[in-house]
Each structure stands twice: as C-alpha cells, then as structure tokens.
Design a protein around this motif. Structure first.
Motif, PDB file in Angstrom:
ATOM      1  N   ASP A 254      58.005  13.300  18.662  1.00  0.00           N
ATOM      2  CA  ASP A 254      56.643  12.956  18.249  1.00  0.00           C
ATOM      3  C   ASP A 254      56.198  13.986  17.212  1.00  0.00           C
ATOM      4  N   LEU A 255      55.695  13.497  16.080  1.00  0.00           N
ATOM      5  CA  LEU A 255      55.342  14.420  14.992  1.00  0.00           C
ATOM      6  C   LEU A 255      54.212  15.367  15.387  1.00  0.00           C
ATOM      7  N   MET A 256      53.231  14.859  16.134  1.00  0.00           N
ATOM      8  CA  MET A 256      52.113  15.729  16.530  1.00  0.00           C
ATOM      9  C   MET A 256      52.611  16.856  17.434  1.00  0.00           C
ATOM     10  N   GLU A 257      53.476  16.517  18.384  1.00  0.00           N
ATOM     11  CA  GLU A 257      54.016  17.564  19.251  1.00  0.00           C
ATOM     12  C   GLU A 257      54.908  18.509  18.447  1.00  0.00           C
ATOM     13  N   GLY A 258      55.631  17.985  17.474  1.00  0.00           N
ATOM     14  CA  GLY A 258      56.421  18.851  16.601  1.00  0.00           C
ATOM     15  C   GLY A 258      55.542  19.840  15.855  1.00  0.00           C
ATOM     16  N   ALA A 259      54.388  19.359  15.384  1.00  0.00           N
ATOM     17  CA  ALA A 259      53.454  20.262  14.700  1.00  0.00           C
ATOM     18  C   ALA A 259      52.962  21.347  15.659  1.00  0.00           C
ATOM     19  N   ARG A 260      52.643  20.946  16.890  1.00  0.00           N
ATOM     20  CA  ARG A 260      52.184  21.944  17.877  1.00  0.00           C
ATOM     21  C   ARG A 260      53.263  22.989  18.131  1.00  0.00           C
TER      22      ARG A 260
ATOM     23  N   PRO B 253      45.511   7.180  12.253  1.00  0.00           N
ATOM     24  CA  PRO B 253      45.426   7.862  13.555  1.00  0.00           C
ATOM     25  C   PRO B 253      46.793   8.238  14.118  1.00  0.00           C
ATOM     26  N   ASP B 254      47.865   7.986  13.385  1.00  0.00           N
ATOM     27  CA  ASP B 254      49.219   8.302  13.822  1.00  0.00           C
ATOM     28  C   ASP B 254      49.960   8.915  12.630  1.00  0.00           C
ATOM     29  N   LEU B 255      50.587  10.065  12.856  1.00  0.00           N
ATOM     30  CA  LEU B 255      51.230  10.768  11.736  1.00  0.00           C
ATOM     31  C   LEU B 255      52.389   9.964  11.150  1.00  0.00           C
ATOM     32  N   MET B 256      53.157   9.293  12.000  1.00  0.00           N
ATOM     33  CA  MET B 256      54.290   8.513  11.486  1.00  0.00           C
ATOM     34  C   MET B 256      53.785   7.389  10.587  1.00  0.00           C
ATOM     35  N   GLU B 257      52.734   6.702  11.021  1.00  0.00           N
ATOM     36  CA  GLU B 257      52.190   5.630  10.191  1.00  0.00           C
ATOM     37  C   GLU B 257      51.578   6.220   8.916  1.00  0.00           C
ATOM     38  N   GLY B 258      50.972   7.397   9.016  1.00  0.00           N
ATOM     39  CA  GLY B 258      50.460   8.065   7.820  1.00  0.00           C
ATOM     40  C   GLY B 258      51.569   8.358   6.826  1.00  0.00           C
ATOM     41  N   ALA B 259      52.715   8.801   7.341  1.00  0.00           N
ATOM     42  CA  ALA B 259      53.863   9.065   6.453  1.00  0.00           C
ATOM     43  C   ALA B 259      54.313   7.772   5.790  1.00  0.00           C
ATOM     44  N   ARG B 260      54.373   6.682   6.556  1.00  0.00           N
ATOM     45  CA  ARG B 260      54.784   5.401   5.964  1.00  0.00           C
ATOM     46  C   ARG B 260      53.815   4.977   4.859  1.00  0.00           C
ATOM     47  N   GLN B 261      52.514   5.085   5.137  1.00  0.00           N
ATOM     48  CA  GLN B 261      51.522   4.652   4.130  1.00  0.00           C
ATOM     49  C   GLN B 261      51.600   5.521   2.886  1.00  0.00           C
ATOM     50  N   ALA B 262      51.837   6.815   3.064  1.00  0.00           N
ATOM     51  CA  ALA B 262      51.936   7.703   1.905  1.00  0.00           C
ATOM     52  C   ALA B 262      53.137   7.310   1.035  1.00  0.00           C
ATOM     53  N   VAL B 263      54.264   7.026   1.679  1.00  0.00           N
ATOM     54  CA  VAL B 263      55.472   6.666   0.923  1.00  0.00           C
ATOM     55  C   VAL B 263      55.306   5.292   0.269  1.00  0.00           C
ATOM     56  N   ARG B 264      54.705   4.344   0.999  1.00  0.00           N
ATOM     57  CA  ARG B 264      54.452   3.036   0.380  1.00  0.00           C
ATOM     58  C   ARG B 264      53.589   3.180  -0.874  1.00  0.00           C
ATOM     59  N   ALA B 265      52.542   3.999  -0.772  1.00  0.00           N
ATOM     60  CA  ALA B 265      51.652   4.174  -1.926  1.00  0.00           C
ATOM     61  C   ALA B 265      52.394   4.839  -3.078  1.00  0.00           C
ATOM     62  N   TRP B 302      44.455  11.501  10.855  1.00  0.00           N
ATOM     63  CA  TRP B 302      45.257  12.573  10.268  1.00  0.00           C
ATOM     64  C   TRP B 302      45.731  12.127   8.878  1.00  0.00           C
ATOM     65  N   ILE B 303      46.162  13.090   8.076  1.00  0.00           N
ATOM     66  CA  ILE B 303      46.578  12.743   6.714  1.00  0.00           C
ATOM     67  C   ILE B 303      47.958  13.319   6.414  1.00  0.00           C
ATOM     68  N   VAL B 304      48.835  12.437   5.942  1.00  0.00           N
ATOM     69  CA  VAL B 304      50.156  12.845   5.468  1.00  0.00           C
ATOM     70  C   VAL B 304      50.230  12.545   3.976  1.00  0.00           C
ATOM     71  N   GLY B 305      50.733  13.503   3.216  1.00  0.00           N
ATOM     72  CA  GLY B 305      50.884  13.320   1.778  1.00  0.00           C
ATOM     73  C   GLY B 305      52.345  13.240   1.384  1.00  0.00           C
ATOM     74  N   CYS B 306      52.618  12.414   0.368  1.00  0.00           N
ATOM     75  CA  CYS B 306      53.946  12.361  -0.257  1.00  0.00           C
ATOM     76  C   CYS B 306      53.785  12.878  -1.684  1.00  0.00           C
ATOM     77  N   PHE B 307      54.450  13.986  -1.998  1.00  0.00           N
ATOM     78  CA  PHE B 307      54.297  14.646  -3.298  1.00  0.00           C
ATOM     79  C   PHE B 307      55.591  14.493  -4.103  1.00  0.00           C
ATOM     80  N   VAL B 308      55.479  13.975  -5.308  1.00  0.00           N
ATOM     81  CA  VAL B 308      56.637  13.871  -6.203  1.00  0.00           C
ATOM     82  C   VAL B 308      56.361  14.697  -7.459  1.00  0.00           C
ATOM     83  N   PRO B 309      57.313  15.547  -7.842  1.00  0.00           N
ATOM     84  CA  PRO B 309      57.084  16.416  -9.002  1.00  0.00           C
ATOM     85  C   PRO B 309      57.286  15.670 -10.322  1.00  0.00           C
TER      86      PRO B 309
END
Lengths: 316, 316
Positions: A254-260, B253-265, B302-309
């Motif tokens: 779980d990413l949240m637990e990983g962050a903790r 509200p879920d980090l994994m879904e945040g990561a998916r949305q960041a990558v999709r965007a 929560w917020i996950v960012g995808c950064f590309v240089p």
C-alpha cells in the motif's frame, strides 16, 4: 496588459463558493498584486507556544485572497497562473498537530510549535535547530479555481481545480495551469509557505504571511483534467544540489503505508546520525524532505522513498 | 581489501533461496566484479518484435548474479553496497506488456517493444523516437539480500531486504544500505537498466546486459528496517537540469489512483504538445518521468505528480 492591486483590506473568503463576490475583474495577460495572512488567519503569533496549536479555531483557517474573475474564462478553458514574485513576511512557523500528519496520533501525541526567523528572505535560510538550516523557497500552498457549482466547499482538501495543493514546486518563475470550472474561473490563493518538502508529511509547511504577484493568461479551449505545472529551466531542488541526499524506503503493498514506513525510517535515521529529536526530525521531513514513488509496478509491493538533502546540515 | 571477479559463466539464480550456493565469499571492504544478462535472460534480442513480449517465459526471468557471502554478516547488521562502476551493453530495450504496468490492460491492450542503441554509453543518450532522446544513466534494478529463511521466493516483488527495488537513484557513486537477514547476507544483483524514471510506470526500464563492480562494507550492529540510500553530492537528476520540467497531477483519495491520473494526464499532454504516440508517451514516462507524492496530508485528497524533463526533447 494591466496591473491590479488587491489590498490587505480586501475581503477574504474561507470556503469555495461560486457566489463569493469577486475582488477584481481582469483580462487575460493582467498581473495582480495580492497579500494574505498565514493559513491560521493570524491565530498563531510570534510568541505562540505549543498549546496554541490545539486551540486553533478551524472555522477561521485558510483566509484566501480572491476570487479573481478572469473575463472570458469558461469551463473547458485553462487558466495559466505565472508566479511573478513572492515576498514572505519576516517570520513564520511550523507545527505538529496530533493525528493530522502522515503518522498516527499515538506516534506523535503532543502538539508542537516552532517559530522561524525569515528575515533572510527568499534565497536565504532559516534555523530549525542547532546545526539544521532550511532553505527559504516560498510558494503559495493554496492556488485554485472555484469547483463547478461550488457552494460553501471547505478549503483544506484539494480538488481537480487545484486549491490546497501544497505544491512546493510552484516557486517564482513557474506557471500553474488549472482547468476553468466556473465562468470567470474565480481564482483564489493563500496559505503561503516559506518552505515545504514533497508530501508536507507532518501537516505543516513553514507557514507565513506573504505578498505576491501573479500573471493570469487564459488558454481558450485547452481542456485539462487537473492541475499542471510548467517549471523554468533548472533543477527542481536548486538550493540543495551542492551536497548529497539520504533516502529511506518503505516497501509495502500500500503506497500510504509505504510513505509512513519511509518517514518512520528517516526519523530514526535523523535521530541516530544527526542527533535530532523525533519532533524536529518529523518537522524536517515536512519542510525539506521529498516523498517519491520510486517503484509502482513490481506487484504486489510498491516503494515510496523519503529523501532529505544533506545541505540542511550546517556547522552547529 | 581484495577484488573478486565472478565470471559470466558463474551460475545465476532466479529465486531468493537461503540454500543457493554462494558464488563468492568475501570480506568487508572487498570489491566484486560481476556481469548479468538483462531481466529476460536473453529472451529479448536485438531483432525481437512486439510479439516476442507475450512469448516471454516468466520462469526464466531475473537471472541474478550471486549470492555473495559476506564473512561475519549476521541479522541485525547492515550491508553497505557502493556502486563503483556500471558498464551497460551496447543495446537495450523497453516494452509494454498489457495489464502489467500502472495503467490497466484496456488502456494499452497491445504488446509493444522498442530496441535502443546504447553505444553512447553512460553519460550519453539514446533515441526513443524522432525528437526524443533519453539520457543513459545506468543502475541495477535488482540489488538485494536473501529474505530471512527464504526458500524459492520469487524475485519480482521487492522486499525489505531490497531485491527488485528498481531504484533509479542507485547510480555510480551511490551506496545502498540493506538490512542483513541471513548469515553472510547472501547478496545478489541483476536486472540492469540503462535508464528509468521514478515509478517505472509502464513495467519496463531500459533493460540491458551489464558489467558492474560493487564494494561491500559490513556495518556491524546497524539495524535498519529496509533499504536506505546515500547519494553523492549533486542533483538527483543531473542529466536534465539544464532545462525545465512539466508536471501533471492526480488529485484523488487513493495514491495509486492519483498516480494513474497523473500518468494519464501526462500521456495526453505529450500527445497534444509533443506529438508522441500513446505508446511512446507511456514509455517516455517509464524511462524518464518521475512520480512524486507532492501532498499526502490534506485529507481526504492526496496528490501524485508525474514530472517529465524538457531536456529529453531535442531537435527532431
């Protein structure tokens, strides 16, 4: 292109609401000069103590400057907000509030407050404790547009129109793009931070009053699903790249637990190797530590890293 | 201090197992020279095509060099592994395999393979597609010790003793610290990557054969809960800091879904602004994009960012 100044005496607002009266109506390309109190609305003072943290009135937090009505902005467009200048006040604070950070209440059961000297200004540094200095790299923790149909929506949770995104990388010279969700965009900002790491893990950045100048450009027809960021040339961490980094990792399903786990390991490391108290170590992670998802596909275990730059450690 | 060479003809192993016969017994301070095939164990070749991806025999993947037995290492100690040198082969590959990356099968239903020219070596760059070049920054995707009591444990999921951590920051000059979990530590490595972003979102790094040299130092009595990293002075992204960055964010509200949305965007952005195909955009995120948890305390979002240089974009 015009410039507008929204004075300190202009009304502020503490919820997102499409009925909030705009404090200014501007055209695309205009610059607006604004100012806000810290996130607490002045409840924390230079002489505040630990016990002022639990006494905070959460009904009065997040006094935002705005909303600013951008002529011609419609849902389906994007609003580009360029950060022209940020001028933090000469002092600020950071805190722990039991149960509100990444780590649970039983691990940090007591409120904790630290006041910081910001007279060195952006580009300078401020002392966390003996031998630890935090680079002052200001940004606005809250930058957003009113949610679609927003009525009395609380400020603290961010939304797809931005808001309380606490994005440390929106420093001067950067541009935040936001989807327009209501006619006129209804942009507001506040919750200024003089420093913060990716994650803001202990609930607090280095909170302060701030004066700031933003340039607004309407991107007609650019439909984006959420906030996006354009950074100017250069490292994302220019203030600390002269030295190395230390990273700790949580390997968890779980990413949240990983962050903790990553932050717990960093707090232990900072105590053992740098002699920091648990409270100061947690604050250091919040103000200068960065959370990264370093691996998210090696099912069923993901990895989150907490990275703290060596540059914060100076001769004591 | 001694140097040891474990030749290409030494046995490899494809599971963690405390009964694996050590390929070398060394003392603290020794340097070991090793070599491994790519993660597929040579199943992907220079002339492979998309259809060779679903034909992979997953029983033969992750041929690791090792285990190396470090004299005197006991549970409760830490093993410091300094990356002395990394010499990638002159070609490599990256791939999409439906259902195995961060994004679900229905969004990328077809296998995809791209072969890369690595003759420029570490410090050079390699072409992803017209106008896009990936900096070659090699590291070992898998570096770990045998789990406590490990018997035929699969390699792909990382564990608290490291393993398949896919940590892009363990480049030459860095030191990875691992908790010792079995007597002798039983360290193994492989799964070399010539490039990868934080997250490795599309399931693949830039996979390649590699020769490498590691220095092992026993830290008696240093008990750590999981992998830790010491980086040498300098930016974490030294190859791309001359230009800017673009970031996309998932607010969820879920980090994994945040990561998916960041990558999709980001995939949408790279298509619109840079003209990349969806497949190449996803690969670019995997090879050069970094996932960051930019906010993890503003409940319940929560917020996950995808950064590309920007530095990956060159004159086409």
């Amino acid at each position: 292109m015009a410039e507008h100044t929204i004075g300190r005496d202009a009304p502020t607002h503490t919820t997102w609401d499409a009925c909030n009266e705009p404090v200014g109506r501007i055209a695309s390309g205009d610059v607006v000069h604004l100012a806000t109190q810290d996130f607490s609305g002045g409840q924390i003072r230079r002489d505040s103590t630990h016990q002022d943290v639990p006494a905070l009135d959460f009904g009065a937090i997040y006094p935002l400057a705005g909303p600013i009505f951008v002529e011609g902005a419609e849902p389906g467009d994007a609003l580009a907000v360029e950060v022209v200048e940020l001028r933090p006040a000469d002092w600020g604070y950071a805190f722990l509030s039991p149960g509100l950070g990444l780590l649970p209440r039983d691990e940090f059961p007591e409120p904790y407050l630290k006041v910081f000297d910001l007279t060195a200004g952006a580009g300078g540094a401020t002392r966390l404790t003996n031998g630890v200095e935090i680079p002052i790299e200001p940004f606005l923790g809250t930058m957003g547009v009113c949610p679609a149909g927003g009525r009395d929506v609380p400020i603290p949770p961010p939304h797809r129109g931005g808001g309380n995104i606490d994005l440390r990388h929106v420093t001067a010279g950067s541009t935040l793009l936001l989807p327009v969700l209501e006619p006129g965009a209804l942009f507001s900002a506040g919750d200024a931070h003089a420093a913060q790491g990716d994650g803001e893990v202990a609930i607090s950045g280095l909170e302060c009053d701030m004066e700031f100048s933003l340039r607004f450009t309407l991107r007609k027809g650019l439909t984006i699903p959420g906030p996006q960021l354009r950074r100017p040339p250069g490292s994302l961490t220019p203030r600390v790249d002269g030295d190395g980094w230390y990273g700790t990792f949580g390997v968890e399903p779980d990413l949240m637990e990983g962050a903790r786990q990553a932050v717990r390991a960093m707090i232990d490391h900072l105590g053992r190797e740098r002699g920091l108290s648990r409270e100061d170590a947690y604050l250091l992670c919040s103000l200068a530590g960065d959370l990264k998802i370093t691996e998210v596909v090696d099912a069923p275990q993901w990895i989150v890293g907490c990275f703290v730059p060596d540059a914060v450690f100076v001769a004591g």
